[in-house]
Design a protein around this motif. Structure first.
Motif, PDB file in Angstrom:
ATOM      1  N   ALA A  82      13.723 -38.107 -15.071  1.00 15.34           N
ATOM      2  CA  ALA A  82      15.049 -38.152 -14.446  1.00 15.34           C
ATOM      3  C   ALA A  82      15.698 -36.776 -14.439  1.00 15.34           C
ATOM      4  CB  ALA A  82      15.927 -39.156 -15.180  1.00 15.34           C
ATOM      5  N   LEU A  83      15.546 -36.047 -15.534  1.00 13.20           N
ATOM      6  CA  LEU A  83      16.114 -34.701 -15.602  1.00 13.20           C
ATOM      7  C   LEU A  83      15.457 -33.768 -14.591  1.00 13.20           C
ATOM      8  CD1 LEU A  83      16.490 -34.028 -19.438  1.00 13.20           C
ATOM      9  CD2 LEU A  83      18.314 -33.958 -17.719  1.00 13.20           C
ATOM     10  N   ALA A  84      14.132 -33.794 -14.541  1.00 12.38           N
ATOM     11  CA  ALA A  84      13.422 -32.915 -13.610  1.00 12.38           C
ATOM     12  C   ALA A  84      13.846 -33.193 -12.177  1.00 12.38           C
ATOM     13  CB  ALA A  84      11.920 -33.092 -13.772  1.00 12.38           C
ATOM     14  N   ASP A  85      14.023 -34.450 -11.853  1.00 11.13           N
ATOM     15  CA  ASP A  85      14.445 -34.815 -10.499  1.00 11.13           C
ATOM     16  C   ASP A  85      15.853 -34.295 -10.211  1.00 11.13           C
ATOM     17  OD1 ASP A  85      14.093 -36.421  -7.975  1.00 11.13           O
ATOM     18  OD2 ASP A  85      15.803 -37.488  -8.825  1.00 11.13           O
ATOM     19  N   ASP A  87      11.055 -24.646  -9.657  1.00  9.59           N
ATOM     20  CA  ASP A  87      10.010 -24.323 -10.618  1.00  9.59           C
ATOM     21  C   ASP A  87       9.063 -25.509 -10.793  1.00  9.59           C
ATOM     22  OD1 ASP A  87      10.822 -21.772 -11.114  1.00  9.59           O
ATOM     23  OD2 ASP A  87      11.771 -22.174 -13.050  1.00  9.59           O
ATOM     24  N   VAL A  88       7.815 -25.193 -11.104  1.00  8.69           N
ATOM     25  CA  VAL A  88       6.796 -26.207 -11.339  1.00  8.69           C
ATOM     26  C   VAL A  88       6.635 -26.395 -12.841  1.00  8.69           C
ATOM     27  CG1 VAL A  88       4.357 -26.804 -11.064  1.00  8.69           C
ATOM     28  CG2 VAL A  88       5.592 -25.666  -9.198  1.00  8.69           C
ATOM     29  N   VAL A  95       2.592 -22.456 -12.363  1.00  3.99           N
ATOM     30  CA  VAL A  95       3.260 -23.372 -13.290  1.00  3.99           C
ATOM     31  C   VAL A  95       4.161 -22.550 -14.211  1.00  3.99           C
ATOM     32  CG1 VAL A  95       2.938 -25.114 -15.076  1.00  3.99           C
ATOM     33  CG2 VAL A  95       1.308 -24.953 -13.181  1.00  3.99           C
ATOM     34  N   ARG A  96       5.390 -22.970 -14.328  1.00  5.32           N
ATOM     35  CA  ARG A  96       6.370 -22.229 -15.147  1.00  5.32           C
ATOM     36  C   ARG A  96       6.427 -22.741 -16.585  1.00  5.32           C
ATOM     37  NH1 ARG A  96       8.730 -19.777 -18.069  1.00  5.32           N
ATOM     38  NH2 ARG A  96      10.824 -18.930 -18.086  1.00  5.32           N
ATOM     39  N   LEU A 116      13.231 -29.824 -10.117  1.00  8.51           N
ATOM     40  CA  LEU A 116      12.001 -29.239 -10.631  1.00  8.51           C
ATOM     41  C   LEU A 116      10.829 -30.084 -10.143  1.00  8.51           C
ATOM     42  CD1 LEU A 116      13.178 -28.669 -14.311  1.00  8.51           C
ATOM     43  CD2 LEU A 116      13.063 -26.946 -12.500  1.00  8.51           C
ATOM     44  N   GLU A 117       9.729 -29.436  -9.838  1.00  7.23           N
ATOM     45  CA  GLU A 117       8.542 -30.158  -9.382  1.00  7.23           C
ATOM     46  C   GLU A 117       7.642 -30.458 -10.571  1.00  7.23           C
ATOM     47  OE1 GLU A 117       4.525 -29.641  -6.606  1.00  7.23           O
ATOM     48  OE2 GLU A 117       6.055 -28.056  -6.625  1.00  7.23           O
ATOM     49  N   ILE A 118       7.396 -31.744 -10.816  1.00  3.10           N
ATOM     50  CA  ILE A 118       6.475 -32.132 -11.878  1.00  3.10           C
ATOM     51  C   ILE A 118       5.077 -32.240 -11.293  1.00  3.10           C
ATOM     52  CG2 ILE A 118       5.867 -33.884 -13.581  1.00  3.10           C
ATOM     53  CD1 ILE A 118       8.752 -34.810 -13.580  1.00  3.10           C
ATOM     54  N   VAL A 119       4.118 -31.582 -11.940  1.00  4.77           N
ATOM     55  CA  VAL A 119       2.719 -31.770 -11.566  1.00  4.77           C
ATOM     56  C   VAL A 119       2.038 -32.487 -12.725  1.00  4.77           C
ATOM     57  CG1 VAL A 119       2.534 -29.874  -9.936  1.00  4.77           C
ATOM     58  CG2 VAL A 119       2.217 -29.423 -12.350  1.00  4.77           C
ATOM     59  N   PRO A 120       1.325 -33.578 -12.434  1.00  5.82           N
ATOM     60  CA  PRO A 120       0.804 -34.411 -13.518  1.00  5.82           C
ATOM     61  C   PRO A 120      -0.478 -33.858 -14.146  1.00  5.82           C
ATOM     62  CG  PRO A 120       0.303 -35.399 -11.393  1.00  5.82           C
ATOM     63  CD  PRO A 120       1.145 -34.194 -11.110  1.00  5.82           C
TER      64      PRO A 120
END
Length: 443
Positions: free
Chosen positions: A189-192, A175-176, A222-223, A196-200
Motif C-alpha cells: 500500500a505504501l509503495a503504491d 524508483d524500483v 533497482v534502488r 514506487l514500482e515493486i518488482v517481485p
C-alpha cells in the motif's frame, strides 16, 4: 458493435455480480464463447472482460479462465482495512493480547501520573524522540543482536510509519524496489501511494530466490530491496546466515538500500544476525511494539546509518512532528523495566501453543508456517477458488485473508493467510475446523 451495446453488456454483468446472481468464484464463458453467444468480435468480448476486471468485479487467470471476484470487500480490503462484523471470528488480522495487559496499562498510567516530568509530555518533543528514549530503544535492540548508538535510533508512531518515513525520505517516485512475490500488504500500500514500482522476487521454500534478485539487478535499475529476513509475513521463514550474507553481497554490488522489516522478529528464538549488523552502512531497520505489546501502543523505531538520520528526521517533522509523548513514555518505561521482554517471551509461548492447535486441526492440509508464528500460509489445491471459499467462510462468521493483498506479481496464488493471534483458543480451534471443512467442500 455499437458502443451502447458494449456498455450495456458490461452493465449487465456488473449488475448480476453485485446483486449476487453471479456468485463469487463463478467461471464466466471464455472470450470466444462470449463472442459467439453475443455475436461480438473476439476483441470486443475481450474488452468487456477487461473493463469488468478494471472495475474489480472479475479476475482473469492464465490457463484457467475468468472468474467472478468477491465484492463484499473492496480489492485488498480483507487485510489492508480491518473491518470485522460483530460475531465474526477474525483469522484475518493479528492483534495478540495476553491476560493482564490491561492491568499493566493501568499501573503504567498511575506511575506516569506521579512522574516529575509529566508536564513536559504535553509539549512538542524532538522529532526523533527524546535522547533518553532513543537510548532505551538502543538498549532493547541488543536483545535482537543489534548494537547501535542512540543517535541512530528514531522513534516513530508504529512500524508502519517507520516504513512510510523511510520510503518517503530515501526513495523517489518512479524508483524500483524489489520485494518478495508474497510480502507484507502494508508495504504494498505504501509503495503504491508513493508511486514506487515493486518488482517481485520469486519465493522458494526457505527464502527469496536470490539468484533471481541478482539477475533482476543486472537488468533493471533497482534502488532498494524490502525484506523480512526474520519471520517473514506471510510465509514464516527465517533466512539462514548464508542467505543473509548473499543478500548483503548483492546489495553492495548493485548499490541497493536494504529496508529490513523486523515487526515479527521477536517471535523467532536465536535467529541469525539482522541484516543491519551485516550491512550497517546501507540497512534501515524498522520494527515496533504493536505485535509484541499491543496494537494500540503506536510506538515503533527506525535504526539508520547516521548519514540518513537527518533526512528521516525531516520526514518525521513533515508528517507527524513527533510521536505522542505519553505513549512513548509508557513504551520506553516498559522497555527499561523488562515488561516488553516479558511480554515477548509470553507471546512466543502463546504463538507456539496456537501453532500446535493449528497443526492438530489442519492435519492433512499443506501448511507453511513457523512454529513460533502468529500466522500460517495455507495453499489450496489447483481446482479450489480462494475467493469462493473465503465468501463461504464469511457466511459461517469466519474472516480470512486471501493471497491477493500479499501478492506483488500478476500471478496470485489461491491460498489463505490465517492469523492465529486475535481470538481465544477455543474459538480458534472451532474456526480452523470450519476452514478445513470448507476447503474440503470446495476442492
Amino acid at each position: 458493435m455499437p458502443r451502447s451495446r458494449y456498455k450495456s453488456l458490461v452493465d449487465e454483468f456488473a449488475a448480476d455480480i453485485r446483486s449476487g446472481r453471479l456468485l463469487p468464484g463463478t467461471r464466466l464463458p471464455t472470450h470466444r464463447q462470449l463472442a459467439a453467444t453475443e455475436g461480438l468480435a473476439l476483441v470486443t468480448a475481450s474488452r468487456v472482460y477487461a473493463e469488468l476486471e478494471a472495475m474489480g468485479l472479475v479476475s482473469g487467470e492464465m490457463g484457467r479462465g475468468t472468474f467472478v471476484r468477491e465484492t463484499s470487500w473492496s480489492p485488498g480490503q480483507n487485510i489492508d482495512q480491518h473491518s470485522v462484523a460483530a460475531g465474526m471470528t477474525d483469522l484475518n488480522f493479528n492483534y495478540p493480547a495476553l491476560p493482564g495487559q490491561t492491568e499493566m496499562l493501568r499501573n503504567a498510567l498511575r506511575q506516569l501520573a506521579s512522574a516529575g516530568d509529566l508536564e513536559s509530555l504535553l509539549r512538542y518533543q524532538p522529532h526523533a524522540g527524546r535522547p533518553h528514549e532513543r537510548a532505551s530503544v538502543a538498549r532493547h535492540l541488543r536483545v535482537r543482536g543489534l548494537t547501535v548508538e542512540a543517535e541512530q535510533v528514531l522513534i516513530v508512531t508504529g512500524a508502519q510509519q517507520g516504513l512510510a518515513v523511510t520510503m518517503m525520505a530515501l526513495l523517489q517516485p518512479g524508483d524500483v524496489i524489489a520485494a518478495d512475490a508474497l510480502t507484507y500488504s502494508g508495504f504494498k500500500a505504501l509503495a503504491d501511494s508513493l508511486h514506487l514500482e515493486i518488482v517481485p522476487i520469486p519465493v522458494l521454500d526457505h527464502g527469496p530466490d536470490l539468484e533471481a534478485l541478482e539477475s533482476l539487478c543486472r537488468h533493471r535499475r533497482v534502488r532498494a530491496v524490502y525484506t523480512m529476513p526474520t519471520l517473514h509475513n506471510p510465509l514464516g521463514w527465517v533466512m539462514s546466515a548464508d542467505q543473509r550474507e548473499c543478500l548483503v553481497t548483492i546489495a553492495r554490488q548493485h548499490g541497493l538500500l536494504i529496508i529490513e522489516d523486523a515487526a515479527y522478529a521477536f517471535l523467532a528464538e536465536n535467529p541469525p544476525a539482522p541484516l543491519a549488523v551485516l550491512a550497517p552502512e546501507r540497512t534501515i531497520y524498522v520494527s515496533g511494539l504493536s505485535k509484541s505489546v499491543a496494537t494500540g501502543l503506536r510506538v515503533g523505531f527506525v535504526v539508520a546509518p547516521l548519514q540518513h538520520v537527518p533526512a528521516l528526521e525531516r520526514t518525521i517533522k513533515a508528517t507527524t512532528w513527533n510521536t505522542p509523548g505519553v505513549m512513548t513514555a509508557i513504551a520506553t518505561a516498559w522497555l527499561d523495566d523488562g515488561t516488553v521482554m516479558q511480554l515477548e517471551a509470553e507471546k512466543r509461548q502463546d504463538a507456539q501453543a496456537r501453532q500446535v492447535v493449528a497443526g492438530e486441526v489442519l492435519a492433512g492440509l499443506r501448511c507453511i508456517r513457523h512454529p513460533s508464528s502468529y500466522f500460517l500460509w495455507l495453499p489450496l489445491s489447483e481446482d479450489a477458488r480462494a475467493d469462493q471459499i473465503a465468501m463461504a467462510l464469511m457466511r459461517e462468521n469466519v474472516s480470512v485473508s486471501t493471497a491477493e493483498p500479499f501478492a506483488t506479481s500478476a500471478n496470485v496464488p489461491h491460498a489463505f493467510r490465517l492469523a492465529l493471534g486475535s481470538v481465544e483458543m477455543g474459538a480458534l480451534r472451532e474456526a480452523l475446523e470450519k476452514v478445513k471443512w470448507m476447503i474440503g467442500a470446495y476442492s
